[in-house]
Design a protein around this motif. Structure first.
Motif, short mmCIF file in Angstrom:
data_model
loop_
_atom_site.label_atom_id
_atom_site.label_comp_id
_atom_site.label_asym_id
_atom_site.label_seq_id
_atom_site.Cartn_x
_atom_site.Cartn_y
_atom_site.Cartn_z
N HIS A 398 0.92 -1.11 -0.06
CA HIS A 398 -0.02 -0.13 -0.02
C HIS A 398 0.76 1.28 -0.10
O HIS A 398 0.48 2.42 -0.43
CB HIS A 398 -0.94 0.05 1.13
CG HIS A 398 -2.05 1.06 1.13
ND1 HIS A 398 -2.86 0.99 0.08
CD2 HIS A 398 -2.48 1.94 2.03
CE1 HIS A 398 -3.67 1.93 0.20
NE2 HIS A 398 -3.49 2.59 1.49
N HIS A 399 2.16 1.04 0.31
CA HIS A 399 3.10 2.30 0.38
C HIS A 399 3.81 2.42 -0.88
O HIS A 399 4.79 3.35 -0.95
CB HIS A 399 3.92 2.11 1.69
CG HIS A 399 3.42 2.34 3.13
ND1 HIS A 399 2.55 1.40 3.62
CD2 HIS A 399 3.28 3.46 3.81
CE1 HIS A 399 2.23 1.56 4.73
NE2 HIS A 399 2.42 3.06 4.81
N SER A 416 -6.15 10.79 -6.54
CA SER A 416 -6.02 9.02 -6.21
C SER A 416 -5.12 8.50 -7.24
O SER A 416 -5.02 8.87 -8.40
CB SER A 416 -7.31 8.51 -6.24
OG SER A 416 -8.16 9.12 -4.95
N ASP A 419 -2.36 1.34 -5.65
CA ASP A 419 -0.92 0.83 -5.06
C ASP A 419 -0.94 -0.56 -5.88
O ASP A 419 -1.56 -0.95 -6.65
CB ASP A 419 -1.18 0.93 -3.67
CG ASP A 419 -2.22 -0.17 -3.06
OD1 ASP A 419 -2.48 -0.94 -3.97
OD2 ASP A 419 -2.49 -0.07 -1.92
N LEU A 425 -5.28 4.85 -3.32
CA LEU A 425 -4.49 5.45 -2.14
C LEU A 425 -4.53 7.14 -2.67
O LEU A 425 -4.34 7.44 -3.92
CB LEU A 425 -2.92 5.29 -2.54
CG LEU A 425 -1.97 5.74 -1.65
CD1 LEU A 425 -2.21 5.41 -0.14
CD2 LEU A 425 -0.41 5.45 -1.83
N GLY A 438 -2.96 9.15 1.77
CA GLY A 438 -3.92 8.19 2.57
C GLY A 438 -4.58 8.84 3.80
O GLY A 438 -4.68 9.97 3.66
N PRO A 464 -4.06 -0.18 4.62
CA PRO A 464 -5.10 -0.42 3.64
C PRO A 464 -6.10 -1.36 4.07
O PRO A 464 -5.91 -2.05 5.22
CB PRO A 464 -4.29 -1.11 2.38
CG PRO A 464 -3.30 -1.96 3.15
CD PRO A 464 -2.85 -1.06 4.46
#
Length: 773
Positions: A398-399, A416, A419, A425, A438, A464
């Protein structure tokens, strides 16, 4: 530049005529050579300039026609020629030729086949591409023994340009590179160039220079001064002897200048997103990115926004950038490992086997939580992350974004992106201009460039949905009543800690229906626990993995859940309806940590009887129970060899119109009774909820165990029809199938049984006793 570039594609395939010597007549190569000799002016040697030859040809062919018409034609030709700026004056043409020899016997690459195809001539393929600053035509000629590619590029000669990418190439005043830097706001950088005696280099070669504006250079110097002061204090505290180099920048003035210089001419209109250039400093990389803007594209070089582009000098081009660009020589994972504040993040990446991806992927953005971000977390969850547990891989992905996102690409409005999990995200700027990622993760150090992307250090771990516990997912989706039941059954830890889990969650509306609410309130804790367990299954099944007749094991011991997929025949393969135990699945794929939740339209109750036991115990099915008694199908049902199936059970009321003698024959003749019962048994799970209205001439059909098809339909009143019968009480789930009550028995034609009859054999080979003949 991609955001402004237009494509004019022309593709021509034409065999060329060969001359007596075996060579083609007027070749494309000769044409290219003749173009090349025109030098800086396409029209030199062409009488009258662009458009005039065409007009003369018109007058020659249509002499005597109306002069006004001729003038109109002449004006059209002239306007078209003016639009085609690459045919105008001050356009330089570059021609490059590449020849590849072909092996006629080489069939592996397909070249041999192509040469055989054109063994008696040649094939020519041409395409042209038009961008604001270039017109490029590529012609490839295939002959028997060679392939030749000629690329002809038209662009304004040095010292000329199209103003605002419009009109013809016009002369512009050219200044020396250092003087131009002064004019475009790069006086501080110009001072640095002169201080390291690099003025001559910038004037003697064709170069492109990314010039940081004055504010950017001053900010860089202040940061370096502050950094060196911190180092000075640390060394004094450690009683170290200070040298004269303590206040020096990590980047020397010479290196800083070279890091901004690119050999050759780089037109910003021609760069592509994620294009890599290489500077004069140890070949360090400069990554170009092109982002859509509100009015025009945002272009960055190593995440420094280009404020002014394509400023021509006597030796090349100058682009003004918003910050100093440090040399980029390390990959993402190398930078993460080298940064002390990212030691926890680095350790977790190692434990999750994601480091190789961050060293090999060509372009990524990493929003890297610093150590302080992990220290703010609850200790138990942080320790699980450090051990590689609690869906940490989903958290890490998610990063990470699979393309380069610079801070300059994000305007004040919210944006947006997607990910590595395929989840959204969000990105936005706060009032101070800081990038927020986020759920309120603020960027503390943005735009740290790597050879394969960019790192933004953030102050919070972003969770997430795919890494959240099931209870949190259900809470966020407002399934509060179901959560209360889970809590009451003392199963909250179970649904949060079980991995590879699928949960079918009744909707809030269905749980709050009076009859369902009354039933739940009357349940004992043990019964409620069984109901909740029955709604969970293993393994984890997403909607994309569902198949018709799929069976999964419920977490309630000894129970199974059957998933069915039903398609509308009007739209074959589309709009499939999914059910689980005949409850319609109305929302899918709420993903949590190792779990997925699907919303269903009613409560599921664990079956306690088989279909045969259900019929025998139901007071409204006594006649059907008597008919089925002693038949072969009864033995098969008792042995469990007919699973899965759907049983259409005629109610006692439905037999009232059948003569008593005929009814007695059904009860006593077990062969006849066996055929009768099989006609009421469908070969698969067929739920009322899956039967859809269809338009003529389309029909839904299901096969029964008697070897015939039964038409299924839903009428305008919403009633479900099985042949001539209507379902009165649907979707009674048994351990081995599903039972529907119907309002009339499915009898052989004619519809009413009468005493006497004859046996005939139908096309399937089944013997049927016909009454009333």
């Amino acid at each position: 530049m991609n955001s402004e570039e237009t494509e004019n594609q022309e593709t021509v395939v034409k065999p060329e005529r060969e001359s007596a010597s075996g060579e083609s007549g007027e070749s494309r190569e000769d044409l290219g050579a003749s173009i090349e000799t025109t030098g800086a002016n396409n029209n030199k040697g062409v009488s009258g300039g662009p458009g005039q030859n065409e007009a003369n040809l018109f007058h020659h062919l249509f002499e005597g026609m109306n002069k006004d018409l001729a003038n109109v034609f002449n004006q059209i030709v002239k306007n078209a020629a003016e639009k085609q700026w690459w045919r105008g004056e001050n356009v330089c043409i570059d021609r490059q030729e590449k020849v590849e020899r072909n092996n006629v016997t080489d069939t592996e690459s397909g070249v041999g086949h192509l040469n055989q195809l054109f063994s008696f001539g040649a094939a020519q393929f041409s395409s042209c591409r038009h961008s604001p600053s270039k017109y490029v035509c590529t012609t490839t000629t295939h002959k028997r023994d060679e392939s030749k590619t000629v690329t002809v590029t038209h662009q304004c000669c040095h010292g000329y340009r199209r103003i605002d990418n419009k009109g013809q190439c016009v002369k512009v005043d050219l200044k020396p590179m250092t003087d131009l830097m002064q004019d475009v706001g790069g006086a501080e950088f110009m001072r640095m160039v002169k201080s390291v005696d690099m003025s001559d280099k910038l004037e003697s070669e064709n170069l492109t220079v990314f010039v940081p504006n004055d504010d950017a250079v001053k900010l860089y110097e202040n940061e370096m001064f502050a950094t060196n002061n911190v180092r000075l204090r640390r060394r004094i505290d450690d009683n170290e002897v200070m040298g004269s180099d303590s206040f020096k920048s990590d980047l020397s003035p010479t290196d800083m200048v070279l890091a901004h210089v690119i050999p050759g001419i780089v037109d910003i209109n021609e760069v592509n997103n994620e294009e890599i250039l290489h500077s004069e400093l140890h070949n360090s990389s400069i990554r170009m990115n092109v982002y859509p803007g509100e009015k025009e594209a945002v272009v960055t070089a190593n995440c420094a926004e280009i404020k002014s582009s394509n400023n021509p000098s006597t030796a090349g081009l100058v682009h003004v950038v918003s910050r100093v660009m440090k040399p980029v020589e390390k990959s993402l994972i190398e930078l993460i490992r080298a940064e002390p504040s990212l030691s926890m993040f680095s350790q977790i990446l190692e434990n999750s086997n994601l480091t190789q991806m961050l060293s090999e992927h060509p372009h990524m953005t990493v929003f890297a939580p610093n150590n302080a971000a992990f220290e703010k977390m609850e200790s138990g969850l942080r320790n699980k992350y450090l051990r590689g547990q609690a869906c940490i891989k989903s958290v890490l992905k998610h990063h990470i974004v699979p393309h380069t996102i610079c801070t300059a690409a994000i305007p004040n409005k919210k944006r947006s992106t997607i990910d590595l999990n395929g989840e959204w995200l969000s990105l936005e700027r706060d009032a101070s201009g800081t990038l927020v990622v986020g759920d309120k993760a603020h960027t503390e150090r943005p735009d740290i460039m790597a050879t394969n992307g960019v790192i933004h250090i953030v102050n919070k771990v972003i969770q997430p949905k795919s890494a959240q516990p099931t209870s949190q997912i259900l809470s966020q989706s407002n399934h509060t009543t179901w959560l209360e039941l889970v809590q009451k059954a003392n199963l909250m830890d179970m649904i949060d800690q079980t991995v590879n889990l699928t949960m079918f969650v009744p909707s809030e509306a269905s749980l709050n229906e009076p009859a369902t609410k009354e039933k739940l309130d009357a349940m004992s804790p043990e019964a409620l626990r069984d109901v909740v367990l029955y709604h969970a299954a293993q393994p984890k099944v997403c909607s994309c993995e569902m198949e018709n007749d799929m069976v999964v094991n419920s977490t309630l011991e000894g129970q199974k859940l059957q998933i069915n997929m039903f398609s509308n025949p009007l739209f074959s393969g589309l709009q499939a309806r999914a059910t689980v135990q005949c409850a319609r699945i109305i929302n899918t794929d709420e993903k949590g940590c190792e779990t997925v939740a699907h919303e269903i339209d009613r409560l599921l109750e664990p079956p306690t009887q088989t279909a045969l036991e259900f019929v025998k115990s139901n007071p409204n099915l006594t006649v059907f129970s008597q008919i089925i008694e002693g038949t072969k199908i009864m033995s098969e049902l008792s042995e469990g060899s007919v699973e899965p199936f759907t049983l259409l059970a005629p109610s006692d009321e439905s037999f009232k119109n059948i003569p008593e003698a005929d009814l007695n024959s059904l009860k006593e003749d077990k062969d006849m009774a066996d055929t009768f019962v099989r006609k009421h048994m469908l070969e698969d799970h067929v739920c009322c909820s899956s039967v859809t209205p269809v338009m003529w001439p389309f029909v839904n059909e299901a096969s029964n165990l008697a070897g015939t098809n039964l038409e299924l339909r839903r009428d305008s009143a919403g009633r479900v029809h099985f042949g001539q019968a209507v379902a009165t009480h649907c979707d009674n789930i048994a351990k081995d199938g599903v039972v529907h009550f119907i309002n009339k028995p499915l009898l052989p034609r004619p519809s009413n049984l009468q005493s006497g009859g004859i046996k005939v054999t139908d096309p399937t080979g089944m013997q049927v006793l016909l009454f009333g003949i």
